[in-house]
Design an enzyme around this catalytic site. Structure first.
Site, PDB file in Angstrom:
ATOM      1  N   ASN A  25       0.874  -1.169   0.000  1.00 38.40           N
ATOM      2  CA  ASN A  25       0.000   0.000   0.000  1.00 38.40           C
ATOM      3  C   ASN A  25       0.914   1.222   0.000  1.00 38.40           C
ATOM      4  OD1 ASN A  25      -1.781   2.064   0.410  1.00 38.40           O
ATOM      5  ND2 ASN A  25      -2.359   1.479   2.499  1.00 38.40           N
ATOM      6  N   LYS A  59       0.131   4.243  -0.382  1.00 40.04           N
ATOM      7  CA  LYS A  59      -0.501   5.469   0.141  1.00 40.04           C
ATOM      8  C   LYS A  59      -0.214   6.622  -0.836  1.00 40.04           C
ATOM      9  CE  LYS A  59      -0.055   3.446   4.689  1.00 40.04           C
ATOM     10  NZ  LYS A  59       0.036   3.611   6.126  1.00 40.04           N
ATOM     11  N   HIS A  82      -9.390   1.536   5.142  1.00 35.82           N
ATOM     12  CA  HIS A  82      -8.092   1.775   5.785  1.00 35.82           C
ATOM     13  C   HIS A  82      -8.264   2.776   6.921  1.00 35.82           C
ATOM     14  CE1 HIS A  82      -3.941   2.941   6.432  1.00 35.82           C
ATOM     15  NE2 HIS A  82      -3.618   1.796   5.873  1.00 35.82           N
ATOM     16  N   GLU A 137      -6.611   5.230   7.764  1.00 36.18           N
ATOM     17  CA  GLU A 137      -6.432   6.635   7.363  1.00 36.18           C
ATOM     18  C   GLU A 137      -7.713   7.169   6.708  1.00 36.18           C
ATOM     19  OE1 GLU A 137      -2.791   5.857   5.246  1.00 36.18           O
ATOM     20  OE2 GLU A 137      -1.879   5.350   7.175  1.00 36.18           O
ATOM     21  N   GLU A 141      -5.081  -4.167  10.989  1.00 34.51           N
ATOM     22  CA  GLU A 141      -4.002  -3.189  11.141  1.00 34.51           C
ATOM     23  C   GLU A 141      -4.233  -2.377  12.416  1.00 34.51           C
ATOM     24  OE1 GLU A 141      -2.111  -2.119   7.107  1.00 34.51           O
ATOM     25  OE2 GLU A 141      -3.910  -0.905   7.267  1.00 34.51           O
ATOM     26  N   GLY A 145       2.936   2.915  10.588  1.00 35.85           N
ATOM     27  CA  GLY A 145       3.882   4.000  10.337  1.00 35.85           C
ATOM     28  C   GLY A 145       4.648   4.450  11.563  1.00 35.85           C
ATOM     29  N   SER A 192       3.838  -1.573  10.358  1.00 34.03           N
ATOM     30  CA  SER A 192       5.297  -1.647  10.500  1.00 34.03           C
ATOM     31  C   SER A 192       5.865  -3.035  10.195  1.00 34.03           C
ATOM     32  CB  SER A 192       5.731  -1.175  11.896  1.00 34.03           C
ATOM     33  OG  SER A 192       5.339   0.167  12.111  1.00 34.03           O
TER      34      SER A 192
HETATM   35  P1  13P Z   1       3.317   0.822   7.587  1.00 38.36           P
HETATM   36  O1  13P Z   1       3.789  -0.482   7.025  1.00 38.36           O
HETATM   37  O2  13P Z   1       4.057   2.007   7.025  1.00 38.36           O
HETATM   38  O3  13P Z   1       3.263   0.814   9.075  1.00 38.36           O
HETATM   39  O4  13P Z   1       1.806   1.021   7.083  1.00 38.36           O
HETATM   40  C1  13P Z   1       0.897   0.010   7.309  1.00 38.36           C
HETATM   41  C2  13P Z   1      -0.323   0.308   6.552  1.00 38.36           C
HETATM   42  O5  13P Z   1      -1.102   1.183   6.909  1.00 38.36           O
HETATM   43  C3  13P Z   1      -0.584  -0.461   5.320  1.00 38.36           C
HETATM   44  O6  13P Z   1      -1.881  -0.254   4.876  1.00 38.36           O
END
Ligand code: 13P
Length: 254
Positions: free
Chosen positions: A10, A12, A97, A99, A169, A175, A215
Protein backbone atom coordinates in the site's frame (compact mmCIF):
# COMPACT_ATOMS: atom_id res chain seq x y z
CA UNK A 1 -7.97 -25.87 3.01
CA UNK A 2 -4.60 -24.19 3.13
CA UNK A 3 -4.74 -20.44 2.77
CA UNK A 4 -2.22 -18.96 0.33
CA UNK A 5 -0.32 -15.99 1.73
CA UNK A 6 -1.16 -12.61 0.24
CA UNK A 7 1.24 -9.70 0.66
CA UNK A 8 0.19 -6.28 -0.61
CA UNK A 9 2.06 -3.01 -1.01
CA UNK A 10 0.00 0.00 0.00
CA UNK A 11 1.99 2.96 -1.28
CA UNK A 12 -0.50 5.47 0.14
CA UNK A 13 0.24 8.96 -1.26
CA UNK A 14 3.77 8.15 -2.40
CA UNK A 15 5.40 7.82 -5.86
CA UNK A 16 4.37 9.33 -9.18
CA UNK A 17 4.06 7.43 -12.49
CA UNK A 18 7.81 7.56 -13.26
CA UNK A 19 8.79 6.15 -9.87
CA UNK A 20 6.05 3.54 -10.24
CA UNK A 21 7.59 2.29 -13.48
CA UNK A 22 11.06 2.32 -11.93
CA UNK A 23 9.87 0.29 -8.93
CA UNK A 24 8.00 -2.32 -10.96
CA UNK A 25 10.90 -2.84 -13.37
CA UNK A 26 13.18 -3.41 -10.41
CA UNK A 27 10.70 -5.62 -8.57
CA UNK A 28 9.39 -7.98 -11.27
CA UNK A 29 12.56 -10.04 -11.84
CA UNK A 30 12.35 -12.76 -9.20
CA UNK A 31 8.71 -12.09 -8.38
CA UNK A 32 7.59 -15.23 -10.19
CA UNK A 33 9.54 -17.46 -7.84
CA UNK A 34 8.06 -15.71 -4.79
CA UNK A 35 4.57 -15.91 -6.22
CA UNK A 36 4.57 -19.70 -6.01
CA UNK A 37 3.83 -19.46 -2.31
CA UNK A 38 2.46 -15.93 -2.02
CA UNK A 39 0.00 -13.79 -3.93
CA UNK A 40 1.63 -10.39 -4.51
CA UNK A 41 -0.36 -7.18 -4.89
CA UNK A 42 0.69 -3.57 -5.49
CA UNK A 43 -1.61 -0.62 -4.74
CA UNK A 44 -0.16 2.56 -6.23
CA UNK A 45 -1.93 5.95 -6.22
CA UNK A 46 -4.74 6.25 -8.79
CA UNK A 47 -2.71 8.39 -11.20
CA UNK A 48 0.01 5.71 -11.34
CA UNK A 49 -2.30 2.78 -11.97
CA UNK A 50 -2.25 3.10 -15.75
CA UNK A 51 1.56 3.05 -15.82
CA UNK A 52 1.57 0.12 -13.40
CA UNK A 53 -1.04 -1.80 -15.39
CA UNK A 54 1.10 -1.56 -18.53
CA UNK A 55 3.86 -3.49 -16.78
CA UNK A 56 1.83 -5.79 -14.53
CA UNK A 57 -0.51 -7.23 -17.17
CA UNK A 58 0.38 -10.90 -17.62
CA UNK A 59 2.77 -10.73 -14.66
CA UNK A 60 2.40 -12.58 -11.37
CA UNK A 61 1.74 -9.31 -9.53
CA UNK A 62 -1.85 -8.10 -9.15
CA UNK A 63 -2.89 -4.46 -9.31
CA UNK A 64 -4.96 -2.87 -6.55
CA UNK A 65 -6.53 0.52 -5.99
CA UNK A 66 -6.36 2.25 -2.61
CA UNK A 67 -10.01 3.32 -2.62
CA UNK A 68 -13.08 3.43 -4.86
CA UNK A 69 -16.42 5.20 -4.99
CA UNK A 70 -19.59 3.45 -3.87
CA UNK A 71 -21.40 5.21 -6.73
CA UNK A 72 -21.73 3.94 -10.29
CA UNK A 73 -20.92 7.14 -12.20
CA UNK A 74 -21.93 10.79 -12.46
CA UNK A 75 -21.49 14.07 -10.61
CA UNK A 76 -19.05 12.99 -7.88
CA UNK A 77 -16.10 15.33 -8.28
CA UNK A 78 -12.80 13.74 -7.38
CA UNK A 79 -14.11 10.20 -7.17
CA UNK A 80 -13.03 7.10 -9.10
CA UNK A 81 -15.48 4.37 -10.12
CA UNK A 82 -15.23 0.59 -10.13
CA UNK A 83 -15.65 0.49 -13.92
CA UNK A 84 -12.62 2.78 -14.32
CA UNK A 85 -10.61 0.35 -12.20
CA UNK A 86 -11.98 -2.61 -14.18
CA UNK A 87 -10.82 -0.96 -17.38
CA UNK A 88 -7.27 -0.76 -15.98
CA UNK A 89 -7.31 -4.42 -15.00
CA UNK A 90 -7.29 -3.81 -11.25
CA UNK A 91 -8.17 -6.91 -9.26
CA UNK A 92 -8.21 -5.57 -5.70
CA UNK A 93 -9.22 -2.44 -3.83
CA UNK A 94 -8.20 -1.44 -0.31
CA UNK A 95 -11.26 -0.33 1.66
CA UNK A 96 -11.74 0.92 5.20
CA UNK A 97 -8.09 1.77 5.78
CA UNK A 98 -7.65 3.50 9.15
CA UNK A 99 -6.43 6.64 7.36
CA UNK A 100 -9.70 6.75 5.40
CA UNK A 101 -11.65 6.15 8.60
CA UNK A 102 -9.84 8.67 10.80
CA UNK A 103 -8.79 11.45 8.39
CA UNK A 104 -11.71 11.30 5.94
CA UNK A 105 -14.42 10.19 8.32
CA UNK A 106 -15.45 6.98 6.54
CA UNK A 107 -18.01 5.10 8.64
CA UNK A 108 -18.62 1.35 8.79
CA UNK A 109 -21.83 1.91 6.82
CA UNK A 110 -20.08 3.87 4.08
CA UNK A 111 -17.26 1.31 3.89
CA UNK A 112 -19.91 -1.42 3.66
CA UNK A 113 -21.44 0.33 0.63
CA UNK A 114 -18.01 0.42 -1.02
CA UNK A 115 -17.34 -3.25 -0.22
CA UNK A 116 -20.64 -4.23 -1.84
CA UNK A 117 -20.02 -2.04 -4.87
CA UNK A 118 -16.54 -3.52 -5.31
CA UNK A 119 -17.82 -7.10 -5.09
CA UNK A 120 -20.62 -6.38 -7.55
CA UNK A 121 -17.94 -5.08 -9.94
CA UNK A 122 -15.50 -8.01 -9.75
CA UNK A 123 -13.03 -6.17 -7.52
CA UNK A 124 -11.76 -7.98 -4.43
CA UNK A 125 -11.87 -5.82 -1.32
CA UNK A 126 -8.89 -5.75 1.04
CA UNK A 127 -11.07 -4.81 3.96
CA UNK A 128 -9.15 -3.09 6.77
CA UNK A 129 -9.97 -3.03 10.46
CA UNK A 130 -8.03 -2.20 13.60
CA UNK A 131 -8.11 -0.46 16.96
CA UNK A 132 -6.37 2.68 18.23
CA UNK A 133 -4.05 2.57 21.21
CA UNK A 134 -6.68 4.25 23.40
CA UNK A 135 -9.22 1.62 22.42
CA UNK A 136 -6.79 -1.23 23.13
CA UNK A 137 -5.70 0.22 26.47
CA UNK A 138 -9.30 0.96 27.37
CA UNK A 139 -10.22 -2.72 26.96
CA UNK A 140 -12.26 -2.06 23.82
CA UNK A 141 -10.27 -4.14 21.32
CA UNK A 142 -12.89 -6.84 20.86
CA UNK A 143 -15.82 -4.43 20.76
CA UNK A 144 -14.13 -2.26 18.10
CA UNK A 145 -13.22 -5.22 15.89
CA UNK A 146 -16.68 -6.75 16.29
CA UNK A 147 -18.36 -3.51 15.20
CA UNK A 148 -16.01 -3.03 12.25
CA UNK A 149 -16.44 -6.60 11.01
CA UNK A 150 -20.21 -6.79 11.39
CA UNK A 151 -20.73 -3.27 10.01
CA UNK A 152 -18.25 -3.36 7.14
CA UNK A 153 -19.21 -6.84 5.95
CA UNK A 154 -22.96 -6.56 6.60
CA UNK A 155 -25.18 -8.19 4.01
CA UNK A 156 -22.40 -10.17 2.31
CA UNK A 157 -23.03 -13.78 1.33
CA UNK A 158 -20.73 -16.71 1.99
CA UNK A 159 -19.86 -16.64 -1.73
CA UNK A 160 -18.95 -12.95 -1.50
CA UNK A 161 -16.54 -13.73 1.31
CA UNK A 162 -14.46 -15.93 -1.02
CA UNK A 163 -13.40 -12.66 -2.67
CA UNK A 164 -12.71 -10.66 0.49
CA UNK A 165 -9.32 -10.34 2.14
CA UNK A 166 -9.37 -8.92 5.67
CA UNK A 167 -6.46 -6.79 6.89
CA UNK A 168 -6.00 -6.37 10.63
CA UNK A 169 -4.00 -3.19 11.14
CA UNK A 170 -3.70 -1.94 14.71
CA UNK A 171 -3.64 1.85 14.26
CA UNK A 172 -0.89 2.26 16.84
CA UNK A 173 1.44 0.10 14.72
CA UNK A 174 0.90 1.93 11.43
CA UNK A 175 3.88 4.00 10.34
CA UNK A 176 5.19 4.10 13.89
CA UNK A 177 7.90 1.48 13.72
CA UNK A 178 6.09 -0.25 16.61
CA UNK A 179 4.93 -3.66 15.41
CA UNK A 180 2.45 -5.78 17.29
CA UNK A 181 4.40 -8.72 18.69
CA UNK A 182 3.72 -11.97 16.82
CA UNK A 183 1.74 -13.13 19.88
CA UNK A 184 -0.36 -9.94 20.04
CA UNK A 185 -1.02 -10.13 16.32
CA UNK A 186 -1.89 -13.85 16.44
CA UNK A 187 -4.30 -13.26 19.32
CA UNK A 188 -6.10 -10.49 17.44
CA UNK A 189 -6.17 -12.52 14.21
CA UNK A 190 -7.66 -15.53 15.97
CA UNK A 191 -10.32 -13.22 17.39
CA UNK A 192 -11.04 -11.71 13.95
CA UNK A 193 -11.39 -15.24 12.56
CA UNK A 194 -13.87 -16.03 15.32
CA UNK A 195 -15.86 -12.94 14.30
CA UNK A 196 -15.94 -14.13 10.70
CA UNK A 197 -17.17 -17.49 12.00
CA UNK A 198 -19.94 -15.75 13.99
CA UNK A 199 -21.04 -13.87 10.89
CA UNK A 200 -20.46 -16.37 8.08
CA UNK A 201 -19.83 -19.79 9.62
CA UNK A 202 -16.84 -22.03 10.13
CA UNK A 203 -16.09 -22.87 6.49
CA UNK A 204 -15.84 -19.22 5.48
CA UNK A 205 -13.78 -18.41 8.59
CA UNK A 206 -11.29 -21.17 7.75
CA UNK A 207 -10.93 -20.00 4.16
CA UNK A 208 -10.71 -16.22 4.71
CA UNK A 209 -7.26 -14.73 4.50
CA UNK A 210 -6.39 -12.22 7.22
CA UNK A 211 -3.41 -9.96 6.58
CA UNK A 212 -1.49 -8.19 9.30
CA UNK A 213 -0.50 -4.56 8.74
CA UNK A 214 1.54 -2.13 10.82
CA UNK A 215 5.30 -1.65 10.50
CA UNK A 216 5.90 -4.96 8.71
CA UNK A 217 9.53 -5.04 7.54
CA UNK A 218 12.00 -7.55 6.09
CA UNK A 219 13.22 -8.12 9.66
CA UNK A 220 9.88 -9.13 11.17
CA UNK A 221 7.87 -10.63 8.31
CA UNK A 222 9.07 -14.19 8.98
CA UNK A 223 7.89 -14.34 12.59
CA UNK A 224 4.60 -12.65 11.77
CA UNK A 225 3.82 -14.89 8.77
CA UNK A 226 4.66 -17.96 10.87
CA UNK A 227 1.60 -17.35 13.08
CA UNK A 228 -1.24 -19.76 12.30
CA UNK A 229 -3.90 -17.09 11.75
CA UNK A 230 -1.73 -14.56 9.87
CA UNK A 231 -2.13 -15.11 6.14
CA UNK A 232 -0.15 -12.24 4.70
CA UNK A 233 0.68 -8.60 5.15
CA UNK A 234 -0.48 -5.15 4.10
CA UNK A 235 2.68 -3.09 3.94
CA UNK A 236 3.17 0.67 3.86
CA UNK A 237 6.66 2.12 4.35
CA UNK A 238 8.66 -1.05 3.69
CA UNK A 239 6.89 -1.56 0.35
CA UNK A 240 8.23 1.67 -1.16
CA UNK A 241 11.61 0.17 -1.99
CA UNK A 242 11.69 -2.78 -4.42
CA UNK A 243 14.49 -4.61 -2.61
CA UNK A 244 12.88 -4.13 0.79
CA UNK A 245 9.50 -5.35 -0.46
CA UNK A 246 11.11 -8.37 -2.13
CA UNK A 247 13.10 -9.25 1.01
CA UNK A 248 10.01 -8.87 3.16
CA UNK A 249 8.12 -11.34 0.97
CA UNK A 250 11.05 -13.74 0.66
CA UNK A 251 11.49 -13.84 4.45
CA UNK A 252 7.74 -14.18 4.94
CA UNK A 253 7.40 -17.21 2.68
CA UNK A 254 10.59 -18.93 3.84
P1 13P B 1 3.32 0.82 7.59
O1 13P B 1 3.79 -0.48 7.03
O2 13P B 1 4.06 2.01 7.03
O3 13P B 1 3.26 0.81 9.07
O4 13P B 1 1.81 1.02 7.08
C1 13P B 1 0.90 0.01 7.31
C2 13P B 1 -0.32 0.31 6.55
O5 13P B 1 -1.10 1.18 6.91
C3 13P B 1 -0.58 -0.46 5.32
O6 13P B 1 -1.88 -0.25 4.88
Amino acid sequence: MARKLIIAANWKMNKGPAETVEFIKAFLPGAEELSASCEIVIAPPFVCMSAAAGLLTDSVVALSAQNVSEQEEGAYTGEVSTSMLNELGAQFVILGHSERRSIYGESDEFINAKVKKALASDLKPIFCIGETLDEREGGKLEEVLRTQVSGGLAGLSEADMANVVVAYEPVWAIGTGVTASPEQAQEAHAFVRSLIKENFGATVAEATRIQYGGSVKPGNSAELMAQPDIDGALVGGASLDAQSFRDLIANGVA
